[in-house]
Design an enzyme around this catalytic site. Sequence first.
Site, PDB file in Angstrom:
ATOM      1  N   HIS A   1       0.830  -1.210   0.000  1.00 17.90           N
ATOM      2  CA  HIS A   1       0.000   0.000   0.000  1.00 17.90           C
ATOM      3  C   HIS A   1       0.856   1.247   0.000  1.00 17.90           C
ATOM      4  O   HIS A   1       2.077   1.203   0.173  1.00 17.90           O
ATOM      5  CB  HIS A   1      -0.929  -0.005   1.218  1.00 17.90           C
ATOM      6  CG  HIS A   1      -0.209  -0.010   2.540  1.00 17.90           C
ATOM      7  ND1 HIS A   1       0.336   1.122   3.098  1.00 17.90           N
ATOM      8  CD2 HIS A   1       0.060  -1.024   3.407  1.00 17.90           C
ATOM      9  CE1 HIS A   1       0.901   0.820   4.254  1.00 17.90           C
ATOM     10  NE2 HIS A   1       0.762  -0.481   4.459  1.00 17.90           N
TER      11      HIS A   1
ATOM     12  N   CYS B   1       3.078  -4.899   6.663  1.00 16.98           N
ATOM     13  CA  CYS B   1       2.811  -4.607   5.253  1.00 16.98           C
ATOM     14  C   CYS B   1       4.039  -4.011   4.573  1.00 16.98           C
ATOM     15  O   CYS B   1       5.029  -3.682   5.208  1.00 16.98           O
ATOM     16  CB  CYS B   1       1.639  -3.640   5.136  1.00 16.98           C
ATOM     17  SG  CYS B   1       0.053  -4.337   5.667  1.00 16.98           S
TER      18      CYS B   1
END
Length: 203
Positions: free
Chosen positions: A163, A179
């Site tokens: 992301h 992440c």
Amino acid sequence: MTKARFKTLDRRAFLGAATALGAGFALPAMAQSTIDAGMEVREETANTNMRRNISSFRALDWQPYFDNTKNGAILVDTISRALHFWSEDQTIYRLYPTSVPVSEDLTRRGRTEVIRKVEGPTWAPTPAMKQRNPEWPDFVPAGPDNPLGTHALYLSWQYYRIHGTHDTRKIGRKSSNGCIGLYNEHIKELFGLSMVGTQVLLI
């Protein structure tokens, strides 16, 4: 190498270089050139000299990592803190600097794939995050305060995503809860290049 030979860049110069790498960097599939091995980036502050090191930031060939490039292929190297993308027909190659998990116990490696693409993602902490940080909000809507930035690629592993981030200081660092983060302009480009089903390998 002496200290005088080290490249010292301010944050603005690095952001410009990183944008140039992601936005305009396309090489043939077999390219093996070195971008800037051992590049050191230093940020000066009034009280401390914080140092961010991106090692072996270089172009790679897809063949040692994937059997094919069907649906495109994404390689995330958590050591060099770089993400590599190859298009299915191998005519497009991109190399982006990333943030990586802050600790080994939060780092996951192996093969997965993109299962969902979201522009303007919302965010909620995982149960483990909430346990570690009970003061965190239960939900953050899309927008400038969202930790997932402007775009997110959801992986088949629960809670794991590639992301963007609005906090550009995180890129190039061990700074995430698991992440992989990119500059917003880079995740926007990768979002357009990848698809549901794109292969992903984290090493």
